[in-house]
Design a protein around this motif. Structure first.
Motif, PDB file in Angstrom:
ATOM      1  N   MET A  80      15.239  46.800  53.735  1.00  0.00           N
ATOM      2  CA  MET A  80      16.748  47.570  54.639  1.00  0.00           C
ATOM      3  C   MET A  80      17.944  46.901  54.319  1.00  0.00           C
ATOM      4  N   THR A  81      18.866  47.349  53.712  1.00  0.00           N
ATOM      5  CA  THR A  81      20.314  47.118  53.969  1.00  0.00           C
ATOM      6  C   THR A  81      20.525  46.922  55.549  1.00  0.00           C
ATOM      7  N   LYS A  82      21.277  45.629  55.344  1.00  0.00           N
ATOM      8  CA  LYS A  82      22.129  45.560  57.217  1.00  0.00           C
ATOM      9  C   LYS A  82      22.997  46.330  57.438  1.00  0.00           C
ATOM     10  N   SER A  83      23.270  46.618  58.651  1.00  0.00           N
ATOM     11  CA  SER A  83      24.445  47.178  58.912  1.00  0.00           C
ATOM     12  C   SER A  83      26.013  47.028  59.052  1.00  0.00           C
ATOM     13  N   MET A  84      26.862  47.907  58.402  1.00  0.00           N
ATOM     14  CA  MET A  84      28.075  47.684  57.917  1.00  0.00           C
ATOM     15  C   MET A  84      28.770  47.914  58.921  1.00  0.00           C
ATOM     16  N   THR A  85      30.104  47.239  59.686  1.00  0.00           N
ATOM     17  CA  THR A  85      30.857  47.104  60.661  1.00  0.00           C
ATOM     18  C   THR A  85      31.742  47.851  60.612  1.00  0.00           C
ATOM     19  N   GLN A  86      32.555  47.861  59.497  1.00  0.00           N
ATOM     20  CA  GLN A  86      33.429  48.464  59.047  1.00  0.00           C
ATOM     21  C   GLN A  86      33.484  49.836  57.480  1.00  0.00           C
ATOM     22  N   GLU A  87      34.843  50.607  57.754  1.00  0.00           N
ATOM     23  CA  GLU A  87      34.644  51.403  56.385  1.00  0.00           C
ATOM     24  C   GLU A  87      35.466  49.698  55.500  1.00  0.00           C
ATOM     25  N   TYR A  88      35.024  50.363  53.637  1.00  0.00           N
ATOM     26  CA  TYR A  88      36.094  49.264  53.102  1.00  0.00           C
ATOM     27  C   TYR A  88      35.417  49.865  51.645  1.00  0.00           C
ATOM     28  N   GLN A  89      36.060  49.425  50.486  1.00  0.00           N
ATOM     29  CA  GLN A  89      36.262  50.212  49.074  1.00  0.00           C
ATOM     30  C   GLN A  89      35.597  48.528  48.418  1.00  0.00           C
ATOM     31  N   TYR A  90      35.111  49.255  47.436  1.00  0.00           N
ATOM     32  CA  TYR A  90      33.675  48.327  46.529  1.00  0.00           C
ATOM     33  C   TYR A  90      34.490  48.589  45.026  1.00  0.00           C
ATOM     34  N   PRO A  91      34.025  47.327  44.279  1.00  0.00           N
ATOM     35  CA  PRO A  91      33.847  48.242  42.356  1.00  0.00           C
ATOM     36  C   PRO A  91      33.001  49.100  42.409  1.00  0.00           C
ATOM     37  N   ALA A  92      33.341  50.104  41.100  1.00  0.00           N
ATOM     38  CA  ALA A  92      32.175  51.227  40.883  1.00  0.00           C
ATOM     39  C   ALA A  92      32.141  50.554  40.369  1.00  0.00           C
ATOM     40  N   GLN A  93      32.636  49.997  38.992  1.00  0.00           N
ATOM     41  CA  GLN A  93      32.017  48.799  37.704  1.00  0.00           C
ATOM     42  C   GLN A  93      32.534  47.669  37.625  1.00  0.00           C
ATOM     43  N   ARG A  94      31.834  47.351  36.316  1.00  0.00           N
ATOM     44  CA  ARG A  94      32.279  46.433  36.141  1.00  0.00           C
ATOM     45  C   ARG A  94      33.349  46.546  35.090  1.00  0.00           C
ATOM     46  N   ILE A  95      35.088  46.113  34.540  1.00  0.00           N
ATOM     47  CA  ILE A  95      35.704  45.959  33.911  1.00  0.00           C
ATOM     48  C   ILE A  95      36.474  44.724  33.440  1.00  0.00           C
ATOM     49  N   LEU A  96      37.520  44.777  32.239  1.00  0.00           N
ATOM     50  CA  LEU A  96      38.045  43.879  32.208  1.00  0.00           C
ATOM     51  C   LEU A  96      39.344  44.013  31.295  1.00  0.00           C
ATOM     52  N   TYR A  97      40.269  43.220  31.189  1.00  0.00           N
ATOM     53  CA  TYR A  97      41.045  43.673  32.282  1.00  0.00           C
ATOM     54  C   TYR A  97      41.847  41.782  30.793  1.00  0.00           C
ATOM     55  N   ARG A  98      42.670  42.064  29.561  1.00  0.00           N
ATOM     56  CA  ARG A  98      43.245  41.012  29.317  1.00  0.00           C
ATOM     57  C   ARG A  98      44.789  40.441  29.293  1.00  0.00           C
ATOM     58  N   GLU A  99      45.525  40.087  29.712  1.00  0.00           N
ATOM     59  CA  GLU A  99      46.735  39.943  29.591  1.00  0.00           C
ATOM     60  C   GLU A  99      47.122  38.404  28.636  1.00  0.00           C
ATOM     61  N   GLU A 100      48.557  38.210  27.997  1.00  0.00           N
ATOM     62  CA  GLU A 100      49.179  37.655  27.645  1.00  0.00           C
ATOM     63  C   GLU A 100      49.881  36.659  28.266  1.00  0.00           C
ATOM     64  N   ILE A 101      50.519  35.940  29.002  1.00  0.00           N
ATOM     65  CA  ILE A 101      51.197  35.103  29.342  1.00  0.00           C
ATOM     66  C   ILE A 101      51.774  33.881  28.831  1.00  0.00           C
ATOM     67  N   LYS A 102      53.464  33.939  28.440  1.00  0.00           N
ATOM     68  CA  LYS A 102      53.507  32.782  26.681  1.00  0.00           C
ATOM     69  C   LYS A 102      52.217  32.490  26.315  1.00  0.00           C
ATOM     70  N   LYS A 103      51.989  32.749  25.486  1.00  0.00           N
ATOM     71  CA  LYS A 103      50.861  33.144  24.466  1.00  0.00           C
ATOM     72  C   LYS A 103      49.672  32.360  24.707  1.00  0.00           C
ATOM     73  N   SER A 104      49.519  31.948  26.341  1.00  0.00           N
ATOM     74  CA  SER A 104      47.826  32.155  27.059  1.00  0.00           C
ATOM     75  C   SER A 104      47.365  33.393  27.193  1.00  0.00           C
ATOM     76  N   ALA A 105      46.011  33.651  26.770  1.00  0.00           N
ATOM     77  CA  ALA A 105      44.908  34.322  27.389  1.00  0.00           C
ATOM     78  C   ALA A 105      44.771  34.689  28.728  1.00  0.00           C
ATOM     79  N   PHE A 106      44.622  35.576  29.505  1.00  0.00           N
ATOM     80  CA  PHE A 106      44.045  35.950  30.818  1.00  0.00           C
ATOM     81  C   PHE A 106      43.303  36.842  30.807  1.00  0.00           C
ATOM     82  N   ILE A 107      41.967  36.541  30.202  1.00  0.00           N
ATOM     83  CA  ILE A 107      40.974  37.659  30.585  1.00  0.00           C
ATOM     84  C   ILE A 107      40.002  38.163  31.647  1.00  0.00           C
TER      85      ILE A 107
END
Length: 209
Positions: free
Chosen positions: A1-28
């Motif tokens: 049984m899932t434990k009780s939650m005490t507040q309302e909140y949001q969470y990720p629906a699925q895994r994502i990947l996002y890529r950005e380049e900053i001064k030639k360094s790749a941040f994935i």
């Protein structure tokens, strides 16, 4: 049984990947839904295995309900102290999201960013990634417990399905039916009242502490 939650909140629906380049360094940026700390650890390990040649796989998580310090974690993974994991964690905590882990894989491009630049790069790229994240809503919940006769099973189930937001309904069948109902906390008292009335006082549900 899932434990009780005490507040309302949001969470990720699925895994994502996002890529950005900053001064030639790749941040994935990798983001996933991780309800528990163990889930977070497994996701971090998985990303590390997918990018074994990366200089850094920095991470942060709020692996559960937001607001609990026991679900927080972060790592600079070789970056200068305080320049990666902590800025990432600050972004996650500031977002108010729960059950979330972020791993940022960095490939160095030859231009040093400095400590301030790293803080901005890790925090900023994660913030930009979050803008692309599809979310689901977690509502606060409690567990209701009680017993009923077999004759009342149908009317109880119909009432729960028709009138309430129920996450999990577990039943144990012995001489009677033992009910364990995870329900939206904001509807719990009304559900207790309604089921008491439709069962003519035979079923008394209580909030499990």
């Amino acid at each position: 049984m899932t434990k009780s939650m005490t507040q309302e909140y949001q969470y990720p629906a699925q895994r994502i990947l996002y890529r950005e380049e900053i001064k030639k360094s790749a941040f994935i940026v990798h983001i996933a839904h991780t309800p528990t700390v163990q889930d977070a650890k497994e996701f971090i390990k998985q990303v590390g295995s997918e990018y074994p040649d990366a200089r850094h796989n920095c991470w942060a998580h709020v692996a559960g309900e937001p607001g609990g310090s026991h679900v927080l974690g972060f790592s600079d993974d070789g970056e200068p102290n305080g320049t990666a994991g902590k800025p990432m964690l600050n972004v996650l905590v500031g977002s108010g999201l729960g059950e979330i882990t972020a791993v940022i894989t960095r490939y160095f491009g030859g231009i040093k960013l400095g400590t301030g630049g790293l803080v901005r790069a890790y925090g900023g790229s994660l913030n930009n990634a979050l803008a692309n994240l599809e979310l689901k809503q977690r509502v606060p919940s409690v567990l209701l417990v009680g017993t009923s006769s077999y004759a009342l099973q149908g009317v109880i189930e119909q009432s729960l399905q028709t009138n309430y937001v129920t996450m999990v309904v577990d039943k144990t069948f012995t001489s009677d039916i033992a009910w364990h109902i995870e329900i939206d906390a904001r509807q719990a008292q009304q559900a207790i009242k309604d089921i008491y009335e439709i069962s003519h006082g035979a079923v008394v549900l209580k909030v499990k502490q």
